[in-house]
Design a protein around this motif. Structure first.
Motif, PDB file in Angstrom:
ATOM      1  N   GLY A  37      11.469  -1.793  29.396  1.00  0.00           N
ATOM      2  CA  GLY A  37      10.110  -2.102  29.810  1.00  0.00           C
ATOM      3  C   GLY A  37       9.017  -1.597  28.892  1.00  0.00           C
ATOM      4  N   SER A  38       9.332  -0.673  27.986  1.00  0.00           N
ATOM      5  CA  SER A  38       8.300  -0.210  27.048  1.00  0.00           C
ATOM      6  C   SER A  38       7.855  -1.315  26.106  1.00  0.00           C
ATOM      7  CB  SER A  38       8.812   0.993  26.248  1.00  0.00           C
ATOM      8  OG  SER A  38       8.965   2.119  27.075  1.00  0.00           O
ATOM      9  N   ASP A  39       8.776  -2.228  25.753  1.00  0.00           N
ATOM     10  CA  ASP A  39       8.382  -3.403  24.969  1.00  0.00           C
ATOM     11  C   ASP A  39       7.309  -4.195  25.706  1.00  0.00           C
ATOM     12  OD1 ASP A  39      10.274  -2.762  23.065  1.00  0.00           O
ATOM     13  OD2 ASP A  39      11.711  -4.277  23.699  1.00  0.00           O
ATOM     14  N   THR A  40       7.524  -4.377  27.011  1.00  0.00           N
ATOM     15  CA  THR A  40       6.561  -5.127  27.819  1.00  0.00           C
ATOM     16  C   THR A  40       5.228  -4.406  27.876  1.00  0.00           C
ATOM     17  OG1 THR A  40       8.383  -5.999  29.142  1.00  0.00           O
ATOM     18  CG2 THR A  40       6.171  -6.188  30.071  1.00  0.00           C
ATOM     19  N   THR A  41       5.256  -3.087  28.047  1.00  0.00           N
ATOM     20  CA  THR A  41       4.008  -2.311  28.040  1.00  0.00           C
ATOM     21  C   THR A  41       3.223  -2.559  26.765  1.00  0.00           C
ATOM     22  OG1 THR A  41       5.033  -0.565  29.380  1.00  0.00           O
ATOM     23  CG2 THR A  41       3.023   0.009  28.198  1.00  0.00           C
ATOM     24  N   ALA A  42       3.913  -2.510  25.633  1.00  0.00           N
ATOM     25  CA  ALA A  42       3.236  -2.684  24.348  1.00  0.00           C
ATOM     26  C   ALA A  42       2.602  -4.067  24.231  1.00  0.00           C
ATOM     27  CB  ALA A  42       4.229  -2.463  23.205  1.00  0.00           C
ATOM     28  N   VAL A  43       3.332  -5.101  24.643  1.00  0.00           N
ATOM     29  CA  VAL A  43       2.819  -6.466  24.471  1.00  0.00           C
ATOM     30  C   VAL A  43       1.669  -6.746  25.433  1.00  0.00           C
ATOM     31  CG1 VAL A  43       3.399  -8.912  24.538  1.00  0.00           C
ATOM     32  CG2 VAL A  43       5.017  -7.289  23.556  1.00  0.00           C
ATOM     33  N   VAL A  44       1.761  -6.280  26.687  1.00  0.00           N
ATOM     34  CA  VAL A  44       0.656  -6.548  27.608  1.00  0.00           C
ATOM     35  C   VAL A  44      -0.599  -5.815  27.167  1.00  0.00           C
ATOM     36  CG1 VAL A  44       2.168  -7.030  29.569  1.00  0.00           C
ATOM     37  CG2 VAL A  44       1.297  -4.707  29.251  1.00  0.00           C
TER      38      VAL A  44
ATOM     39  N   GLU B 190      10.169 -19.027  21.059  1.00  0.00           N
ATOM     40  CA  GLU B 190      11.157 -19.679  21.912  1.00  0.00           C
ATOM     41  C   GLU B 190      12.577 -19.247  21.562  1.00  0.00           C
ATOM     42  OE1 GLU B 190       7.471 -22.167  21.804  1.00  0.00           O
ATOM     43  OE2 GLU B 190       8.731 -21.215  20.285  1.00  0.00           O
ATOM     44  N   GLU B 191      12.874 -19.184  20.269  1.00  0.00           N
ATOM     45  CA  GLU B 191      14.202 -18.740  19.853  1.00  0.00           C
ATOM     46  C   GLU B 191      14.431 -17.279  20.221  1.00  0.00           C
ATOM     47  OE1 GLU B 191      14.998 -21.574  15.947  1.00  0.00           O
ATOM     48  OE2 GLU B 191      13.671 -19.841  15.774  1.00  0.00           O
ATOM     49  N   MET B 192      13.426 -16.430  20.006  1.00  0.00           N
ATOM     50  CA  MET B 192      13.561 -15.018  20.331  1.00  0.00           C
ATOM     51  C   MET B 192      13.723 -14.813  21.826  1.00  0.00           C
ATOM     52  SD  MET B 192      13.732 -12.051  18.827  1.00  0.00           S
ATOM     53  CE  MET B 192      14.965 -11.456  19.997  1.00  0.00           C
TER      54      MET B 192
ATOM     55  N   HIS C  41      12.844  -6.865  24.735  1.00  0.00           N
ATOM     56  CA  HIS C  41      12.994  -7.165  26.142  1.00  0.00           C
ATOM     57  C   HIS C  41      12.478  -8.581  26.412  1.00  0.00           C
ATOM     58  CE1 HIS C  41      12.485  -6.917  30.498  1.00  0.00           C
ATOM     59  NE2 HIS C  41      13.287  -5.877  30.470  1.00  0.00           N
ATOM     60  N   PRO C  42      13.210  -9.398  27.198  1.00  0.00           N
ATOM     61  CA  PRO C  42      12.773 -10.784  27.423  1.00  0.00           C
ATOM     62  C   PRO C  42      11.355 -10.905  27.962  1.00  0.00           C
ATOM     63  CG  PRO C  42      15.014 -10.489  28.226  1.00  0.00           C
ATOM     64  CD  PRO C  42      14.522  -9.124  27.835  1.00  0.00           C
ATOM     65  N   ARG C  43      10.960 -10.036  28.882  1.00  0.00           N
ATOM     66  CA  ARG C  43       9.627 -10.155  29.461  1.00  0.00           C
ATOM     67  C   ARG C  43       8.543  -9.887  28.417  1.00  0.00           C
ATOM     68  NH1 ARG C  43      10.647  -6.404  34.474  1.00  0.00           N
ATOM     69  NH2 ARG C  43       8.390  -6.123  34.376  1.00  0.00           N
ATOM     70  N   SER C  44       8.844  -9.049  27.437  1.00  0.00           N
ATOM     71  CA  SER C  44       7.855  -8.805  26.381  1.00  0.00           C
ATOM     72  C   SER C  44       7.657 -10.056  25.534  1.00  0.00           C
ATOM     73  CB  SER C  44       8.287  -7.627  25.500  1.00  0.00           C
ATOM     74  OG  SER C  44       9.410  -7.953  24.694  1.00  0.00           O
ATOM     75  N   VAL C  45       8.746 -10.796  25.287  1.00  0.00           N
ATOM     76  CA  VAL C  45       8.636 -12.026  24.496  1.00  0.00           C
ATOM     77  C   VAL C  45       7.918 -13.096  25.304  1.00  0.00           C
ATOM     78  CG1 VAL C  45       9.893 -13.723  23.129  1.00  0.00           C
ATOM     79  CG2 VAL C  45      10.791 -11.404  23.342  1.00  0.00           C
TER      80      VAL C  45
ATOM     81  N   THR D 166       5.599 -12.619  27.492  1.00  0.00           N
ATOM     82  CA  THR D 166       4.176 -12.270  27.458  1.00  0.00           C
ATOM     83  C   THR D 166       3.570 -12.598  26.097  1.00  0.00           C
ATOM     84  OG1 THR D 166       4.584 -10.493  29.048  1.00  0.00           O
ATOM     85  CG2 THR D 166       2.515 -10.411  27.817  1.00  0.00           C
ATOM     86  N   ALA D 167       4.306 -12.287  25.036  1.00  0.00           N
ATOM     87  CA  ALA D 167       3.813 -12.595  23.692  1.00  0.00           C
ATOM     88  C   ALA D 167       3.623 -14.089  23.504  1.00  0.00           C
ATOM     89  CB  ALA D 167       4.781 -12.045  22.648  1.00  0.00           C
ATOM     90  N   LEU D 168       4.561 -14.884  23.997  1.00  0.00           N
ATOM     91  CA  LEU D 168       4.442 -16.338  23.905  1.00  0.00           C
ATOM     92  C   LEU D 168       3.228 -16.830  24.676  1.00  0.00           C
ATOM     93  CD1 LEU D 168       5.466 -19.232  23.341  1.00  0.00           C
ATOM     94  CD2 LEU D 168       7.017 -18.962  25.294  1.00  0.00           C
ATOM     95  N   HIS D 169       3.061 -16.350  25.902  1.00  0.00           N
ATOM     96  CA  HIS D 169       1.961 -16.810  26.751  1.00  0.00           C
ATOM     97  C   HIS D 169       0.603 -16.474  26.145  1.00  0.00           C
ATOM     98  CE1 HIS D 169      -0.047 -17.999  30.447  1.00  0.00           C
ATOM     99  NE2 HIS D 169      -0.698 -16.855  30.448  1.00  0.00           N
ATOM    100  N   HIS D 170       0.490 -15.293  25.556  1.00  0.00           N
ATOM    101  CA  HIS D 170      -0.803 -14.840  25.021  1.00  0.00           C
ATOM    102  C   HIS D 170      -0.887 -14.964  23.501  1.00  0.00           C
ATOM    103  CE1 HIS D 170      -2.248 -13.235  28.866  1.00  0.00           C
ATOM    104  NE2 HIS D 170      -1.023 -12.785  29.064  1.00  0.00           N
ATOM    105  N   GLN D 171       0.177 -15.515  22.882  1.00  0.00           N
ATOM    106  CA  GLN D 171       0.203 -15.708  21.423  1.00  0.00           C
ATOM    107  C   GLN D 171      -0.037 -14.391  20.677  1.00  0.00           C
ATOM    108  OE1 GLN D 171       0.873 -19.008  19.698  1.00  0.00           O
ATOM    109  NE2 GLN D 171       1.850 -18.885  21.724  1.00  0.00           N
ATOM    110  N   VAL D 172       0.652 -13.350  21.121  1.00  0.00           N
ATOM    111  CA  VAL D 172       0.602 -12.044  20.443  1.00  0.00           C
ATOM    112  C   VAL D 172       1.628 -12.057  19.318  1.00  0.00           C
ATOM    113  CG1 VAL D 172       0.984  -9.561  20.681  1.00  0.00           C
ATOM    114  CG2 VAL D 172      -0.117 -10.842  22.528  1.00  0.00           C
TER     115      VAL D 172
END
Length: 419
Positions: A152-159, A198-200, A212-216, A218-224
């Motif tokens: 979940g730390s990946d997700t924290t960073a991306v959000v 999408e591949e990642m 982490h899948p949720r971090s990717v 979030t990155a896709l949705h917000h184009q991070v």
């Protein structure tokens, strides 16, 4: 210079010496003029040690108390790293997830981020401080400490990067980037310079532990823009972004595997229109993730349904289904452990036929039996026996032309999945 979010996983801050190296890297970034937000995981295997302590106390610890316990691991890391930054003459401040404005739903152990209040972090950045945030944690609407699940730390960073409008989000880990397969399994695996969201996302969902899948998502949705790179070696990593400019000739970009798979068969279900929604609504309501689903209709009155889950959730799924046998009306429940999922992923599959045929032929030639199959526009997954899964990965990697000419030993400082 804009805002840069950097995340350092558990192996990156595994001991005092590594914390000092991370502090040096952050100091270099800050002195280039960037505003730095740092997200840190718990040190080394400290999360596992906390879980072990809890299990010594209770065989079924309450999720709320587990979140209270596990959240302490990251607080150790952020305090020590902030001290190290101050020793280097930087202004720095540590923040827990809730102090940094990470708001989540109320699901303990698997919370999802619902909102990020950036006021506190921006105030510190405007004062010239490096902000060091505890990953993996947030706060629920009921003001309860929550954790985001392993990774979940990946997700924290991306959000945080999305909410702050950061220039990029750098994920520092124990490998030098995203490889075409796990280099510990396939020595000839190649590091990719770039890969699409999408591949990642498919690779992450299918077992590639680097993000982490949720971090990717979030990155896709917000184009991070994400950069995956090593904490231990100063070399370019892999960009995860919206467009791909290389290797367009390849149908398959990577091979992923997941060794934690079980199959459950529900036989003799009543063949009514709402049967599948009732079955999987029950499972979803228990926060159990179902992956591959196969339905077969053997007469007009009954159907059989087989699906895969993480083996770690098999017992909970069986217990749930057995408790609902009367309402579901099935005849028999069968489970199978010791399975794995092997997947081929690539955007080229959308326009170039023959990938499935090649995958099945390769596995067949190796004498590997396929038990279940799932496909999408950019991936094919096969469930196989666990003992042959790694051989399947190596065979497929070669068959799809992903081997580099000379195998190079990747930089691997640890094998534990970072949080």
């Amino acid at each position: 210079m804009g805002i840069v979010v950097q995340k350092f996983g558990g192996t990156s801050v595994g001991d005092v010496a590594r914390i000092h190296k991370v502090a040096d890297r952050i100091a270099e970034t800050a002195r280039q003029g960037h505003q730095c937000v740092i997200v840190v995981s718990a040190m080394g295997k400290s999360t596992d040690e906390l879980v072990h302590l809890a299990n010594e106390i209770s065989s079924h610890p309450e999720p709320r108390e587990m979140d209270m316990l596990l959240a302490t691991g990251e607080q150790v890391s952020i305090a020590l790293l902030t001290m190290a930054l101050k020793e280097r003459g930087l202004k720095a401040r540590s923040m827990t997830g809730w102090q940094a404005g990470i708001q989540t739903d109320h699901v303990h152990g698997k919370a999802r981020v619902t909102k990020v209040r950036t006021e506190a972090v921006l105030e510190c950045l405007n004062q010239g401080e490096v902000v060091v945030v505890a990953g993996f944690q947030g706060i629920s609407p009921e003001n309860e400490i929550t954790t985001l699940g392993r990774g979940g730390s990946d997700t924290t960073a991306v959000v945080l990067a999305a909410a702050l409008g950061a220039d990029c989000c750098e994920i520092y880990t124990d490998v030098t980037g995203v490889f075409t397969a796990d280099p510990r399994v396939v020595p000839a695996a190649r590091k990719m310079d770039e890969i699409t969201y999408e591949e990642m996302l498919e690779l992450a969902h299918l077992g590639a532990g680097v993000l982490h899948p949720r971090s990717v998502e979030t990155a896709l949705h917000h184009q991070v823009r994400l950069m995956v790179r090593s904490s231990f070696v100063d070399e370019p990593g892999t960009w995860v972004k919206g467009e791909k400019t290389m290797e367009n000739e390849l149908n398959v970009r990577g091979i992923a595997h997941d060794l934690d798979v079980a199959r459950i068969k529900v036989l003799g279900l009543p063949n009514r229109e709402n049967m599948l929604s009732q079955l999987f609504g029950l499972i979803g309501g228990a926060n159990i993730n179902v992956d591959i689903i196969v339905q077969s209709e053997h007469d007009q009155k009954e159907i059989d349904v087989a699906f895969s889950v993480q083996e770690s959730e098999k017992d909970a799924t069986i217990e749930l289904l057995e408790s609902a046998k009367d309402s579901l009306g099935y005849a028999q429940l069968i489970s199978e452990s010791g399975l794995a999922k092997v997947s081929a992923v690539g955007m080229g599959m959308m326009t170039k036929p023959g990938v499935a045929a090649k995958m099945f032929a390769t596995l067949s030639e190796a004498g590997i039996r396929v038990k279940m199959v799932s496909t999408s526009e950019i991936k094919i997954s096969c469930v196989v026996n666990r003992e042959v899964a790694l051989e399947a990965v190596r065979r497929l990697h070669t068959a799809f032309g992903l081997d580099q000419t000379e195998a190079k030993e990747p930089v691997l400082q640890g094998v534990a999945k970072e949080s």
